[in-house]
Write an enzyme that holds these catalytic residues in place. Structure first.
Site, PDB file in Angstrom:
ATOM      1  N   GLU A   1      43.062  42.598  34.697  1.00  0.00           N
ATOM      2  CA  GLU A   1      42.037  42.196  33.722  1.00  0.00           C
ATOM      3  C   GLU A   1      40.648  42.671  34.152  1.00  0.00           C
ATOM      4  OE1 GLU A   1      44.018  38.384  31.456  1.00  0.00           O
ATOM      5  OE2 GLU A   1      42.651  37.937  33.110  1.00  0.00           O
TER       6      GLU A   1
ATOM      7  N   GLU B   1      50.229  40.220  29.357  1.00  0.00           N
ATOM      8  CA  GLU B   1      50.240  38.763  29.477  1.00  0.00           C
ATOM      9  C   GLU B   1      50.167  38.128  28.098  1.00  0.00           C
ATOM     10  OE1 GLU B   1      47.234  37.108  31.987  1.00  0.00           O
ATOM     11  OE2 GLU B   1      47.411  38.695  33.498  1.00  0.00           O
TER      12      GLU B   1
END
Length: 371
Positions: free
Chosen positions: A168, A272
């Protein structure tokens, strides 16, 4: 993924969008195949070491990887931290988990955080051993560490099928040296290139994923991936995080997936996603996600969780994505498997209402991964 409650609250406020996600998007003929049907099970080894039990839909105790494989899973994602205080999610533990996954015939993704703890959009701490290193030294660090981890996996017969160079990394990694400031992607790009080169030196067939949590905004996704592309960063797969309570509607998700897939000419995965099966809390640690229906149309129930996951898969497939990974489906509340690696015994589990197994270890009977 790892967001503290304060970050979650801020994100929820900014995304308190009326998330009208209720319609399950049907997959039309000719849609992409979801070939990477995965789960991040990084906390599983600790749970098993503490005696956690897992049960299939018939109520029979079984290996959790077998249970997940039986409902469509074919890929495991494992995060790796450089030197965590907990002694978990480090190289030695990842080697054990990789052997377990490959023994089940599952494919393997390694998620490099390049940190001793959680790395996400709100923080990207350097490992303590690299804390004083400048951008020149960090390039060598990233190359050597990535290569050594990949080679260790390769030497035991568990060569990763894919790796993430950072987790991320919306505004960079290894802050502050690798942080994007004033739209300058130079340092970040130097680091990403070293991760890519090290991976290919280990095994040319291992796919390199660049992962952001930019599924909420096509503008943000373009800003990031345009920025690294302009600096000549190579990558094989574009990875996005998508949680409807933070990242908006399925219609918006479809737009972002389709745009980044066509704009950069690379396959896209959702690295995710997750949804709660209850609004209750199993321990003293506040849940990361609260509410009886965090996204409109999907109650926090077993059926609501399954419906949301099906809708996310169908949306991803229709938009041309090739992979969907559920984040931490096995991390139900087990005392001693806490949220903070620096205090794993003294913290609880913020994710206990988001798992695919309930608090007694029984699988949600409605959940499936589908091609």
């Amino acid at each position: 993924m790892r967001r503290t409650i304060s970050i979650v609250a801020a994100a929820a406020l900014g995304a308190a969008i009326a998330v009208t996600n209720a319609v399950v998007v049907a997959a039309p003929a000719g849609a992409a195949t979801i070939s990477m049907r995965g789960a991040d099970v990084s906390s599983l080894q600790r749970s098993l070491d503490l005696g956690a039990k897992y049960y299939n839909a018939s109520g029979t105790a079984a290996d959790p990887l077998d249970i997940l494989k039986g409902i469509g899973l074919n890929y495991v994602r494992l995060r790796i931290w450089n030197n965590p205080v907990s002694g978990y999610n480090n190289l030695s533990k990842v080697l054990v988990q990789a052997r377990a996954a490959k023994a089940k015939g599952l494919q393997l993704m390694i998620d490099f955080h390049y940190s001793d703890t959680w790395a996400d959009p709100g923080k990207q701490y350097k490992p303590a051993a690299w804390s004083s290193h400048n951008i020149g030294a960090l390039q060598s660090d990233v190359y050597n560490y990535t290569l050594s981890v990949c080679n260790a996996l390769k030497s035991q017969g568990t060569t990763p099928d894919s790796v993430q160079i950072g987790n991320e990394i919306n505004v960079g990694m290894l802050w502050n040296d690798g942080k994007v400031v004033n739209n300058d992607f130079t340092n970040l790009s130097l680091l990403l290139k070293q991760g890519y080169n090290a991976t290919k030196a280990c095994n040319s067939g291992t796919q390199v994923i660049i992962h952001t949590a930019d599924a909420d905004s096509d503008a943000n996704a373009r800003w990031f991936y345009d920025g690294i592309r302009a600096k000549g960063v190579p990558w094989d797969i574009t990875g996005l995080s998508y949680y409807c309570m933070w990242h908006g509607t399925l219609a918006n998700l479809s737009t972002v997936i389709n745009d980044v897939r066509t704009r950069y000419g690379k396959p896209v995965i959702l690295a995710e996603t997750a949804y709660p099966f209850t609004a209750a809390n199993a321990d003293s640690e506040a849940n990361a996600i609260n509410g009886s229906a965090p996204c409109s149309g999907y109650p926090a129930t077993w059926q609501g969780q399954a419906s949301n996951f099906t809708a996310v898969q169908n949306t991803a497939r229709t938009a041309g994505a090739i992979g969907v990974f559920y984040w931490e489906p096995t991390w139900y509340a087990i005392k001693g498997n806490g949220w903070a690696p620096e205090n794993i015994n003294g913290t609880g589990d913020q994710w206990d209402n988001m798992t695919l197994f309930d608090w007694t270890g029984h699988i949600n009977p409605n959940v499936r991964w589908t091609p």
